[in-house]
Write an enzyme that holds these catalytic residues in place. Structure first.
Site, PDB file in Angstrom:
ATOM      1  N   TYR A 163       0.844  -1.196   0.000  1.00  0.00           N
ATOM      2  CA  TYR A 163       0.000   0.000   0.000  1.00  0.00           C
ATOM      3  C   TYR A 163       0.882   1.249   0.000  1.00  0.00           C
ATOM      4  O   TYR A 163       0.655   2.178  -0.778  1.00  0.00           O
ATOM      5  CB  TYR A 163      -0.914  -0.006   1.221  1.00  0.00           C
ATOM      6  CG  TYR A 163      -1.886   1.154   1.257  1.00  0.00           C
ATOM      7  CD1 TYR A 163      -3.031   1.145   0.469  1.00  0.00           C
ATOM      8  CD2 TYR A 163      -1.659   2.255   2.078  1.00  0.00           C
ATOM      9  CE1 TYR A 163      -3.932   2.209   0.499  1.00  0.00           C
ATOM     10  CE2 TYR A 163      -2.551   3.316   2.115  1.00  0.00           C
ATOM     11  CZ  TYR A 163      -3.682   3.295   1.327  1.00  0.00           C
ATOM     12  OH  TYR A 163      -4.563   4.344   1.344  1.00  0.00           O
ATOM     13  N   LYS A 167       1.199   4.139  -2.962  1.00  0.00           N
ATOM     14  CA  LYS A 167       0.887   5.552  -2.760  1.00  0.00           C
ATOM     15  C   LYS A 167       2.100   6.448  -3.036  1.00  0.00           C
ATOM     16  O   LYS A 167       1.942   7.584  -3.490  1.00  0.00           O
ATOM     17  CB  LYS A 167       0.354   5.772  -1.341  1.00  0.00           C
ATOM     18  CG  LYS A 167      -1.000   5.108  -1.113  1.00  0.00           C
ATOM     19  CD  LYS A 167      -2.019   5.534  -2.162  1.00  0.00           C
ATOM     20  CE  LYS A 167      -3.375   4.899  -1.966  1.00  0.00           C
ATOM     21  NZ  LYS A 167      -4.354   5.343  -2.993  1.00  0.00           N
TER      22      LYS A 167
END
Length: 268
Positions: A163, A167
């Protein structure tokens, strides 16, 4: 009390991916209440139908729902084509859809785990932006694209492996694609979140509370909120207001910015 800031988006048309709950739902709701035509999206037909019907009752514009899996490029193409066919044009794309991988180790994770996380969290944002931008350029639309990133993408350590990597990639995509699109009058920016009151965050709090019979999910959420410098969790309206600003004429000179809507959480 936090609420939606008043903007007028009458006559404009927007796509909001991943928008049947949480932050995405808040963004779609704010746009609908501001009079925009809005395409809401998730993978589930029933969810998009229900949310579109609900928002239609509160909007002077038209709200439609399209079930599409953002991990599938053909579904993204269908999403963009449907918006153009229905509304005539796209003025705003909000790349909100994302998954939260739960790998315990980057070394131990599978290549399939990597591909799924990157396909949904990075490739989908790029491909949807590419398709929307091609349409805007062809039609001479000085539109706006807003990506959803996270303060996790700024961190150089800690968990949230895939994750966090995804990002960080979105930050880079925003900076680099914004430069190219600005030459066509299209502004790309991003909103960066911290802990925000959503279904996913509540689920995490419930899992933590299961390990301690004296704690409830609300206790965990309150604790997380108090650790933010501003003293509370974020709310979908906070992110919706930021998106509405970035897509407005008031931000006409804002290009390639990562607006951190985190209650100061990004400072830690």
């Amino acid at each position: 009390m936090v609420g939606y800031v008043e903007f007028d988006y009458s006559g404009e048309s927007a796509i909001v991916t991943g928008s049947t709950k949480g932050i995405g739902r808040g963004i779609a709701e704010a746009l609908a209440e501001a009079g925009a035509n809005v395409l809401v999206n998730s993978r589930t037909e029933g969810d998009v139908t229900d949310v579109a019907a609900d928002l239609n009752e509160r909007s002077d514009g038209e709200v439609i729902g399209v079930a599409a899996d953002m991990a599938v490029p053909e579904d993204i193409e269908k999403l963009v084509e449907t918006a153009i066919d229905t509304f005539g044009e796209i003025d705003l794309l909000v790349n909100n859809a994302a998954v939260w991988p739960r790998e315990e180790s980057l070394v131990g994770a599978s290549i399939e785990d990597w591909e799924f996380a990157m396909d949904v969290n990075v490739r989908a944002q790029y491909y949807a932006s590419k398709l929307a931008a091609e349409h805007m350029i062809e039609e001479g639309i000085e539109g706006s694209i807003v990506n959803h990133t996270s303060q996790t993408g700024d961190r150089r350590t800690g968990d949230r492996g895939f994750y966090g990597v995804s990002k960080t990639s979105i930050n880079g995509l925003t900076w680099r694609m914004a430069h190219e699109l600005a030459e066509h009058g299209i502004r790309m920016n991003a909103v960066s979140t911290d802990v925000t009151e959503t279904y996913q965050l509540r689920h995490e709090a419930e899992m933590m509370a299961e390990d301690d019979p004296d704690r409830k999910a609300e206790d965990v959420l309150d604790e997380w909120g108090r650790t933010r410098p501003i003293g509370r969790l974020g709310r979908p309206e906070d992110l919706a207001n930021a998106v509405m600003y970035l897509a407005s004429d008031g931000a006409s000179y804002v290009v390639g910015a990562v607006l951190r809507v985190s209650g100061g959480g990004n400072l830690e």
